[in-house]
Design a protein around this motif. Structure first.
Motif, short mmCIF file in Angstrom:
data_model
loop_
_atom_site.label_atom_id
_atom_site.label_comp_id
_atom_site.label_asym_id
_atom_site.label_seq_id
_atom_site.Cartn_x
_atom_site.Cartn_y
_atom_site.Cartn_z
N PRO A 156 -14.09 -26.34 -6.49
CA PRO A 156 -14.79 -25.04 -6.61
C PRO A 156 -15.73 -24.83 -5.42
O PRO A 156 -16.32 -25.77 -4.89
N ASP A 161 -6.71 -25.60 -12.20
CA ASP A 161 -6.76 -25.61 -10.75
C ASP A 161 -7.53 -26.86 -10.31
O ASP A 161 -8.72 -26.99 -10.58
N GLN A 174 -1.33 -27.55 -10.73
CA GLN A 174 -1.68 -26.56 -11.73
C GLN A 174 -0.83 -26.71 -12.97
O GLN A 174 0.35 -26.99 -12.90
N ARG A 214 -11.03 -23.61 -4.05
CA ARG A 214 -10.71 -22.45 -4.87
C ARG A 214 -11.17 -21.16 -4.17
O ARG A 214 -12.04 -21.18 -3.30
N PRO A 232 -11.11 -20.57 -14.09
CA PRO A 232 -10.48 -19.92 -12.94
C PRO A 232 -10.64 -18.40 -13.04
O PRO A 232 -11.04 -17.86 -14.06
N ARG A 248 -8.21 -27.69 -7.31
CA ARG A 248 -8.93 -27.53 -6.05
C ARG A 248 -10.44 -27.53 -6.29
O ARG A 248 -10.92 -27.22 -7.38
#
Length: 705
Positions: free
Chosen positions: A182, A178, A26, A257, A93, A180
């Motif tokens: 989705p 982020d 991040q 996420r 996000p 990660r």
């Protein structure tokens, strides 16, 4: 460079070692930025995905912009304006920061409203959220504002609107990047589910997880486990009536996420269980009526119940309270309808109400034929006595005709709920019937109901064309907010076609209903059936001949009253039609009475009032019941009956017994004989003791002196 790499690696290792948890890749990222410097006109807004409404301009002057060029929302003259961003980012996000510049010139009371659309909200200092905020824009100045947003989605947009001239510049949205993957969790578009019984819900909404590999990370929960539970695989089990929110979520995963979806489950839609006990009630007209008990499910709100009557000519019911008002003899069904609630299904209950004829009212026959009948039962406007009462159409001809009779001539006619209204606040209304064929010299009966508008004071005015005599219409003001019943006689004098005109005597508006014109009797006789008590009331529209009454039948007038008694005087004449009388004879027997060619008014005093049409009777009058006059509540008395008027000072338990007027009894000296003698109560007596009194002997009334 090596020292920097070593230092960064050390920080990461320490973060993990001392409880920093998982390390996501991040860093702060700008997801949206627009300073409008390259926007030369408003078309640039549209081409870059901005939506606009109201008055929008571009402005390069301070304090409307922080530098370069800004969007001008609204005008100094008070026109408003608004712009909406395109989607901030499909990779946005949940938590981000929003900053923007706004300013204005020398103008007061300027408000900038900022609204988050398509998911997301402002995160307030007290951890509450709000979808919009309002900013009082500084006069002759500008400022950059920064806010935290939460719950943002891949569809989030931001709307800026001003009530008059304000600038908007440097719109920036930043957040932690982020890395990660989705995830989308979806129960579909229907976010509500119902279950009618406990157990596993086989047809519960299906959760779709995209990508499917994230399914193992999903956690399921129920907001109310007393109502429904959900296991680790998302299987939902209904437990008890109520509501629960079933949620599927991913939170804190190293790979995916955060994501969430939910639906509302309502369990136990049992019936509201409305029920009347008993379901059938029979009441004598004018007697006491007790409503059946209405029960319903525990916790059900009785204010959700509405009431209807299937036959409002017999009884009406208050739609909200369920209070029943009996109007006439007959049968109706009273229905209570309970609306559905989130946990209880709608239900209905009903009871049958049978209103018997008043005990002590004789029933009679004999027909003369109805020449004109108008009920207005086809009109469907609103009811009531004022306001929007009678606001529907009244069509007297053509495809949309909603009157029973043709060829009405009306001024300002309107259809109420099964009645008609004539006139409005500025124009006097009237209604004239079609031509009615009659015979000169014969007497016809007119009955109708009328009422004034609201509380207005006016008599009803009735006129008949072409030289026809009309009698019986009162010149008194109509009683407001109730139907006034009228009976009149019509005697054509010169022509054989008449028309009848109705209007309010001194006002513009009035209501009209149930108009009937009946021809004289064509039968030579009428039949009257005596009720079980042997006593009844009767009123015939035609003259009756009591000079030669059938054997065993007597007719009486009420000549006087006291606190406990009424005095009866026998009728032995040809009596004019429309006279209320008391009939006495053998219970259940039908007597045939001759219709007279012509009758005259009763020669003595008669305190009875007859009804030729259903007639509303005020509280405090007396109805005949079981051989006595009984104090009655208000109601509508059927046609061809009679009642005793009073001053309304009686009580509900008051009853008046009969005594007989002896002035019309033949006065004679009698000697005691061996024949049978009876007193006026029908008891066999022996007058040999020389007791003075009135007796019946050999079918005659005699006095022993």
């Amino acid at each position: 460079m090596k020292q920097y790499f070593y230092f960064k690696s050390l920080l990461i290792a320490l973060f993990v070692l001392f409880g920093g948890g998982s390390v996501f890749a991040q860093q702060t990222q700008t997801y949206f930025s627009c300073n409008f410097d390259n926007y030369t006109n408003t078309s640039n807004l549209t081409s870059n995905g901005w939506a606009q409404s109201g008055t929008i301009n571009m402005n390069s002057n301070t304090p409307y912009c922080s530098s370069g060029r800004a969007v001008q929302l609204g005008t100094k003259n008070g026109a408003s304006g608004a712009v909406t961003t395109p989607i901030i980012s499909t990779n946005l996000p949940s938590n981000v920061d929003l900053s923007f510049y706004t300013g204005t010139g020398g103008y007061n009371d300027i408000t900038l409203t900022v609204t988050i659309l398509n998911g997301g909200a402002f995160l307030n200092a007290d951890n509450t959220t709000s979808e919009s905020i309002e900013i009082a824009v500084t006069k002759n100045g500008g400022k950059t504002y920064t806010y935290s947003l939460t719950g943002c989605t891949s569809e989030t947009k931001i709307k800026f609107s001003a009530n008059k001239i304000a600038g908007l510049d440097n719109v920036i949205v930043k957040g932690e990047a982020d890395s990660r993957t989705p995830v989308t969790l979806s129960y579909g578009t229907d976010k509500f589910k119902t279950a009618t019984e406990s157990g596993v819900i086989a047809d519960a909404p299906t959760l779709t997880v995209t990508p499917s590999e994230a399914s193992s990370e999903v956690v399921f929960s129920s907001s109310n486990t007393d109502v429904a539970t959900v296991d680790a695989n998302g299987v939902v089990t209904a437990v008890a009536p109520g509501q629960a929110v079933i949620t599927a979520s991913i939170s804190g995963s190293e790979t995916y996420r955060d994501a969430k979806d939910e639906y509302t489950l309502t369990v136990g839609l049992a019936s509201s269980n409305l029920s009347y006990n008993p379901t059938s009630v029979t009441v004598t007209y004018g007697g006491n009526f007790t409503m059946p008990d209405l029960s319903y499910a525990q916790g059900y709100d009785k204010n959700l119940i509405t009431y209807t009557s299937s036959n409002e000519k017999v009884a009406t019911v208050d739609a909200s309270s369920g209070e029943v008002t009996i109007l006439a003899v007959g049968e109706t069904t009273i229905t209570a309808s309970g609306a559905a609630t989130p946990y209880l299904k709608a239900s209905k209950a009903s009871f049958t109400l049978t209103v018997d004829d008043i005990q002590g009212s004789a029933t009679g026959g004999g027909t003369g034929g109805t020449l004109f009948k108008e009920t207005f039962n086809k009109t469907t406007g609103s009811g009531g006595w004022n306001g929007s009462a009678g606001n529907g159409d009244l069509n007297t001809s053509g495809d949309k005709q909603n009157t029973d009779e043709n060829d009405w001539t009306v001024t300002k006619g309107f259809g109420g709920y099964k009645y008609a209204k004539f006139g409005n606040s500025s124009t006097k209304g009237s209604a004239m019937t079609r031509y009615i064929d009659v015979e000169i010299g014969k007497t016809y009966t007119l009955t109708f109901k009328a009422a004034p508008w609201d509380e207005e004071k006016t008599p009803i005015k009735v006129t008949v064309t072409n030289g026809c005599e009309i009698k019986g219409i009162s010149s008194d003001n109509m009683t407001p907010k109730q139907w006034n019943n009228y009976t009149a006689t019509l005697t054509p004098q010169t022509v054989e076609r008449i028309r009848i005109k109705f209007e309010a005597a001194s006002k513009e508006r009035f209501f009209l209903d149930e108009i009937n014109v009946v021809a004289p009797a064509t039968d030579e006789t009428v039949e009257v059936t005596i009720p079980a008590s042997g006593w009844g009331t009767y009123c015939c529209q035609w003259p009756l001949d009591f000079t030669a009454a059938p054997e065993g039948l007597k007719a009486y007038a009420v000549s006087a009253t006291s606190a406990t008694n009424v005095t009866l005087s026998e009728i032995t004449q040809k009596l004019i039609g429309g006279t209320g009388i008391i009939i006495n004879g053998t219970p259940g027997k039908t007597y045939t009475i001759k219709v007279a060619d012509k009758g005259t008014a009763y020669e003595g005093t008669n305190m009875l009032t007859g009804t030729l049409a259903p007639t509303y009777v005020e509280k405090g009058q007396y109805f005949l019941k079981s051989g006595k006059f009984v104090y009655s509540s208000a109601g509508t008395l059927p046609a061809n009956k009679a009642y005793l008027k009073s001053d309304g000072t009686g009580t509900q338990d008051a009853k008046l017994s009969f005594v007989f007027d002896t002035t019309s009894i033949e006065q004679m000296e009698v000697e005691v004989s061996d024949g049978a003698w009876y007193d006026l109560s029908g008891r066999k007596v022996n007058p040999s003791s020389n007791v003075k009194g009135v007796y019946i002997h050999n079918g005659k009334k005699v006095i022993v002196k």
